[in-house]
Design an enzyme around this catalytic site. Sequence first.
Site, PDB file in Angstrom:
ATOM      1  CG  ASP A  20     -11.448   3.798   6.558  1.00 14.34           C
ATOM      2  OD1 ASP A  20     -11.017   4.874   7.286  1.00 14.34           O
ATOM      3  OD2 ASP A  20     -11.228   4.028   5.467  1.00 14.34           O
ATOM      4  CE  LYS A  46      -8.708   2.377   3.766  1.00 14.02           C
ATOM      5  NZ  LYS A  46      -9.076   3.967   3.175  1.00 14.02           N
ATOM      6  CB  SER A  89      -8.008   5.613   7.585  1.00 13.40           C
ATOM      7  OG  SER A  89      -8.512   5.647   6.582  1.00 13.40           O
ATOM      8  NE  ARG A 129      -9.783  10.813   9.072  1.00 10.68           N
ATOM      9  CZ  ARG A 129      -8.866  10.025   8.408  1.00 10.68           C
ATOM     10  NH1 ARG A 129      -9.203   8.935   7.875  1.00 10.68           N
ATOM     11  NH2 ARG A 129      -7.718  10.446   8.250  1.00 10.68           N
ATOM     12  CG  HIS A 184      -1.935   1.115   1.334  1.00  6.22           C
ATOM     13  ND1 HIS A 184      -2.873   1.133   0.577  1.00  6.22           N
ATOM     14  CD2 HIS A 184      -1.872   2.512   1.909  1.00  6.22           C
ATOM     15  CE1 HIS A 184      -3.498   2.356   0.608  1.00  6.22           C
ATOM     16  NE2 HIS A 184      -2.831   2.973   1.601  1.00  6.22           N
TER      17      HIS A 184
HETATM   18  N1  URA Z   1      -5.427   7.094   2.882  1.00 11.62           N
HETATM   19  C1  URA Z   1      -6.621   6.314   3.633  1.00 11.62           C
HETATM   20  O1  URA Z   1      -7.092   5.375   3.174  1.00 11.62           O
HETATM   21  N2  URA Z   1      -6.823   7.083   4.782  1.00 11.62           N
HETATM   22  C2  URA Z   1      -6.422   7.918   5.460  1.00 11.62           C
HETATM   23  O2  URA Z   1      -6.741   8.582   6.252  1.00 11.62           O
HETATM   24  C3  URA Z   1      -5.387   8.844   4.374  1.00 11.62           C
HETATM   25  C4  URA Z   1      -4.820   8.091   3.311  1.00 11.62           C
END
Ligand code: URA
Length: 435
Positions: free
Chosen positions: A161, A187, A183, A168, A82
Site C-alpha cells: 500500500d 493497513k 488502501s 497514486r 480510523h
Molecule cells: N487514506 C489511505 O490510507 N489511503 C487512501 O487511499 C486514502 C486515504
Amino acid sequence: MRMYDCIEKKKQGKALTTEEIRFMVKGFTDGVIPDYQMSAMLMAICFRGMDRRETVDLTLAMRDSGSVLDLSSIPGIKVDKHSTGGVGDKTSLVLTPIVAALGVPVAKMSGRGLGHTGGTIDKLECFPGFTTELSREKFMQNVTEIGVAIAGQTANLAPADKKLYALRDVTATVDEMSLIASSIMSKKLASGSDAIVLDVKTGNGAFMKKYEDSVALAKAMVSIGNLAGKRTAAVITDMDQPLGFAVGNSIEVIEAIDTLKGKGPKDLTEVVFALGAQMLQLAGKADGREEAEALMQSVIDDGSALEKLAQLVQAQGGDTSYVYDTSLFPGAAFTKEVRAETAGYVHRILAREVGSACMLLGGGRETKESSIDTSVGILLKKKNGDEVRQSDTLAVIYGNDADKTEQAARQVARAYEISAEKKECPPVVRAYISE
Ligand code: URA
C-alpha cells in the site's frame, strides 16, 4: 502470467482473478512490475472500477505484503479506530482514553498529517518526549498493562500500500473508491485488532465530498472488514466545517483535554460519543448506544478518562504535567483576529481552506519529511449556523511569522461563507453503517 494482459483485461472492464491480483501486488512490491505498468493499471481501475470480490482480494493481497500483527496474547477484544481524515479532527486523542478507561483495550496505529489534514501522531508529539516509535513488544506491553497504545505505522505494515499510495499520489489515481477502501483496510487488517470503527468524513473538507460517495466507501470498508473476520462498523460524520474550534497541533491537544474534562465543543463531543459507542458495542461492553454513552459520560465525570490520557502520555515517554496544566504548551508570537465583513449567518466554513491556512502558518507538512510548528493554529470563534454581526470576530490566527499570519487571516476570511438567511446545517453525525 503477464502484467500486460492484466492491464488489457482491466482496460476492457473485465474483473481480475484472485491470482492476477496477487501476482500484480507481489510483483509490484518486489519491484518486478515497473511503475509505468502499475500506473496504467491504476488508471484502468479508475475508469473501470473493481467489484466487491476484486476489492477484497486487493485488500488481502496488500495486507499480506508485509507482517500482520498478532495481538491474540492480549486478553479482550482489541479495538482500533480510523478516520478518513479531516481538519480539526482530534477525535482519537479523546476517544482512545475514554474507551481504554472503560476496560476495552485500544491498539491504535496512527499517521502523521499530510497536506491540509492533521495527524494524531503530530498532536501527541506536542507532549515533550512523547514517542510513537514503539517496538512490537513495547506496543503489546502497553496495551496489556494500561489498556492503550498508539504507534506509528512501521515500514513492514502493508508495504504494498505504501508503494502504491505514493504512485497514486503522483498519477491522479487517489480518488477511486475500491483503491481507497483497500488502501485503508489493508493497513487496519495488518494492525491486528479484532474490531475496527471507521469515521468516514463527508463534505467539503473530506476525501469524499458527496454524501452518497461517503456512504458507498463506508459500506465497502465495512464489508471488507467483516469478510476478513473483523467486527467492523462505520459512522459518517460531517466535514463541511472543521471539527471543534481549534485547528493546529497544541491548540487541538488543549481542546481534546477540555473535551476529556466534559468541556469540549458540542460537535467534537458528539462525534466522540458516536464513534465510542460503536467501539464499546463491537467490544461487547455495551448493549446499545444509550448504555455506551452513559458509560462514556461516567469516565469523563469521574476523571478517569483524563487520567488514562496521562497514563498513555507517560507510558510513551511524554511529560504528563502538560495534561494537567495546558498553559505549559508554548504559544505563538503573533495573533490576528479575522473579522466579519457582513452580517448574517455562517453557512459553511471551507475546511480545506482552513487546513491549508494552518499549513501556511507552519502547522502542517507539504511532504512527509517537512517539520512542523506545533504552536501555530487557528481558533474558530463562529461555526455553521451562528449569527454574526459586522466586524464580529470569526476566528483568531496564531502565527510565528508576521507576514504568514496576515496571509493566513485572509485565507480564513475567504473560507467563511456568510448568508443573509439562516440555512439548515447538516447534522454532525450523518449515518451509522454496519453489516
Ligand atoms: N487514506 C489511505 O490510507 N489511503 C487512501 O487511499 C486514502 C486515504
